[in-house]
Design a protein around this motif. Sequence first.
Motif, PDB file in Angstrom:
ATOM      1  N   UNK A  20       0.832  -1.200   0.000  1.00 32.21           N
ATOM      2  CA  UNK A  20       0.000   0.000   0.000  1.00 32.21           C
ATOM      3  C   UNK A  20       0.868   1.252   0.000  1.00 32.21           C
ATOM      4  N   UNK A  21       1.936   1.217   0.784  1.00 34.84           N
ATOM      5  CA  UNK A  21       2.841   2.365   0.804  1.00 34.84           C
ATOM      6  C   UNK A  21       3.464   2.583  -0.579  1.00 34.84           C
ATOM      7  N   UNK A  22       3.942   1.523  -1.182  1.00 39.91           N
ATOM      8  CA  UNK A  22       4.539   1.644  -2.502  1.00 39.91           C
ATOM      9  C   UNK A  22       3.571   2.177  -3.533  1.00 39.91           C
ATOM     10  N   UNK A  23       2.295   1.786  -3.421  1.00 38.73           N
ATOM     11  CA  UNK A  23       1.288   2.212  -4.402  1.00 38.73           C
ATOM     12  C   UNK A  23       1.126   3.723  -4.453  1.00 38.73           C
ATOM     13  N   UNK A  24       1.466   4.389  -3.366  1.00 41.71           N
ATOM     14  CA  UNK A  24       1.326   5.841  -3.339  1.00 41.71           C
ATOM     15  C   UNK A  24       2.170   6.560  -4.370  1.00 41.71           C
ATOM     16  N   UNK A  88      -3.995  14.553   5.496  1.00 41.20           N
ATOM     17  CA  UNK A  88      -4.999  15.474   4.941  1.00 41.20           C
ATOM     18  C   UNK A  88      -4.593  16.058   3.594  1.00 41.20           C
ATOM     19  N   UNK A  89      -3.321  16.389   3.425  1.00 43.46           N
ATOM     20  CA  UNK A  89      -2.844  16.917   2.160  1.00 43.46           C
ATOM     21  C   UNK A  89      -3.004  15.890   1.042  1.00 43.46           C
ATOM     22  N   UNK A  90      -2.654  14.655   1.335  1.00 40.78           N
ATOM     23  CA  UNK A  90      -2.716  13.602   0.319  1.00 40.78           C
ATOM     24  C   UNK A  90      -4.154  13.377  -0.139  1.00 40.78           C
ATOM     25  N   UNK A  91      -5.070  13.251   0.824  1.00 40.65           N
ATOM     26  CA  UNK A  91      -6.456  12.898   0.511  1.00 40.65           C
ATOM     27  C   UNK A  91      -7.170  14.024  -0.237  1.00 40.65           C
ATOM     28  N   UNK A 196      -4.742   9.718 -15.226  1.00 43.36           N
ATOM     29  CA  UNK A 196      -5.384  10.430 -14.128  1.00 43.36           C
ATOM     30  C   UNK A 196      -6.188   9.519 -13.226  1.00 43.36           C
ATOM     31  N   UNK A 197      -6.984   8.628 -13.821  1.00 43.80           N
ATOM     32  CA  UNK A 197      -7.822   7.709 -13.030  1.00 43.80           C
ATOM     33  C   UNK A 197      -6.959   6.738 -12.216  1.00 43.80           C
ATOM     34  N   UNK A 198      -5.943   6.160 -12.844  1.00 40.79           N
ATOM     35  CA  UNK A 198      -5.072   5.213 -12.148  1.00 40.79           C
ATOM     36  C   UNK A 198      -4.350   5.897 -10.993  1.00 40.79           C
ATOM     37  N   UNK A 199      -3.897   7.115 -11.195  1.00 35.80           N
ATOM     38  CA  UNK A 199      -3.177   7.843 -10.148  1.00 35.80           C
ATOM     39  C   UNK A 199      -4.053   8.078  -8.934  1.00 35.80           C
ATOM     40  N   UNK A 203      -3.457   6.395  -5.055  1.00 36.24           N
ATOM     41  CA  UNK A 203      -3.242   7.241  -3.879  1.00 36.24           C
ATOM     42  C   UNK A 203      -4.192   6.851  -2.756  1.00 36.24           C
ATOM     43  N   UNK A 204      -5.446   6.573  -3.082  1.00 36.65           N
ATOM     44  CA  UNK A 204      -6.402   6.188  -2.030  1.00 36.65           C
ATOM     45  C   UNK A 204      -6.104   4.786  -1.495  1.00 36.65           C
ATOM     46  N   UNK A 205      -5.583   3.898  -2.316  1.00 36.73           N
ATOM     47  CA  UNK A 205      -5.115   2.591  -1.825  1.00 36.73           C
ATOM     48  C   UNK A 205      -4.015   2.804  -0.783  1.00 36.73           C
ATOM     49  N   UNK A 206      -3.097   3.687  -1.064  1.00 40.06           N
ATOM     50  CA  UNK A 206      -2.011   3.971  -0.136  1.00 40.06           C
ATOM     51  C   UNK A 206      -2.542   4.485   1.208  1.00 40.06           C
ATOM     52  N   UNK A 207      -3.452   5.423   1.159  1.00 37.35           N
ATOM     53  CA  UNK A 207      -3.986   6.016   2.393  1.00 37.35           C
ATOM     54  C   UNK A 207      -4.684   4.964   3.241  1.00 37.35           C
ATOM     55  N   UNK A 208      -5.570   4.198   2.614  1.00 37.10           N
ATOM     56  CA  UNK A 208      -6.333   3.196   3.358  1.00 37.10           C
ATOM     57  C   UNK A 208      -5.449   2.076   3.901  1.00 37.10           C
ATOM     58  N   UNK A 209      -4.376   1.746   3.177  1.00 27.73           N
ATOM     59  CA  UNK A 209      -3.533   0.634   3.575  1.00 27.73           C
ATOM     60  C   UNK A 209      -2.457   0.969   4.571  1.00 27.73           C
ATOM     61  N   UNK A 210      -2.064   2.243   4.673  1.00 30.74           N
ATOM     62  CA  UNK A 210      -0.940   2.598   5.550  1.00 30.74           C
ATOM     63  C   UNK A 210      -1.351   3.345   6.810  1.00 30.74           C
TER      64      UNK A 210
END
Length: 468
Positions: A20-24, A88-91, A196-199, A203-210
């Motif tokens: 999840x971290x890497x996905x960010x 908060x910045x990421x989301x 754009x869609x993949x990005x 990012x949301x995968x990263x947030x939820x997973x980390x």
Amino acid sequence: METSDKLQSPPKLTWPVKLAYGAGDLGAGLTSNLLAFSFLIFLTNVAGLEPLTAGSVLLIGKIWDAVNDPAIGILSDRTRSRWGRRYPWIVLTAIPFGVTFYLNWIVPGLTSPIALYWYYVVISVVFQIFFTTTNLPYSILTAEMTEDYDERTELTSFRLSFSLFGAVSVLALGLIVSQMVADPQRQYQILGSLGGVISIAAIFWCVLGTFPYYKRQAAYRGRSLNYTGNEKSSSFLQQIKTVFSNRPFLFVVGIYMCSWLALQITATIIPFYVTFWMGADNYFLAALLVQGTAIFMMAICNLLAKRIGKKGLYFLGSGIWVIVQIALFFLQPGQLSFLYGLCIAASFGVATAYVVPWSILPDVIELDELNTGQRREGVFYAFMTLLQKMGLAIGIFLVSLALQTSGFVKAAAEQPESALLAIRFFMGPVPLVLVLCGMVLAYFYPITKASHTETLLKLAERRKQESP
């Protein structure tokens, strides 16, 4: 300051958390790579701008980034919320990041060349703002998720593997789309929308997973999610001055800028080199081989770093890279099999250029905390992110300048000898010199694994004394 109940044992850095971290960084790698390989040739051959005019589009945005990136880094350091300083910045800016990336790849139908030029300048600047607000706070998480020297190399490898996977994915998509869609303008619109869609999704995968792990890590260290070392605050200029008085950081800056600029110049010139010098129909395959193989090289880099150290790894990868750049300059038209073999060989050097500078940056941050008593991840990562974008912009601008001054004809299938020589020169000698400069700086880099361990011990003792 709100504190957490300290856990008795450190949280386990599991595979789902690492993934999840890497996905960010998948979106950052994807967007940066499509810009690096395709933006200049898109602006000249599809949008219709002159080479030098097109090359200045991203460069103008970097003038703003010189203020924007450090400011966002400092603001994220000072952010206070129940979700910590970075999340908060990421989301909140992930969706604008994806949307503005797409807008870079449309031709708006403006009849005035000046209006068309300023459209791309404005969209590019706005996109880079959201790139910073999303990806800079994310990058800082490396230093906050673990203090372990080797775990940071591992996290960096995961992050940059996903970055390369995003970079490779967009090249693979480019290869597929270019074969299925005849209209070049439509090709880039499709790539922009998919990117754009993949990005956004990554990012949301990263947030939820980390985030759950991030909270447990903060609890184990006995810190709040907003931990800053101490509560002293200094002005923007004071923080900049302190950062650049950190001698090891100056080495990291030099190493990274040399490696990244070499990489971006190579990426920018590849479409022109493959198309006009080598005579191939599609440049996506060569780019795909370089960065696709580099994903697998990341795992090798992680193992080698533990055996020969980060400095030794950098020397090994850069040495191979130098040999490849020499060979590319002397390669002759039509020798495509040799070209593709050299692309694969170059992937190891590319992997080390990604991994080493980012994996040593957190060590510099710990040294700064020991010397100043403050955690300033945001400022340090801001300058690294700024260098990343400056490398992309300067690389594109230098290539566009070389094309413009050497007589490159944007609508021609064949180019004059002067333009072909300029293309070869930027494919070989220019990146080669930059890589050699990076190797010299790496030789004198002062932080070792032993000195970093000593820094952590001193920090642990200080925190123990400061804790109630």
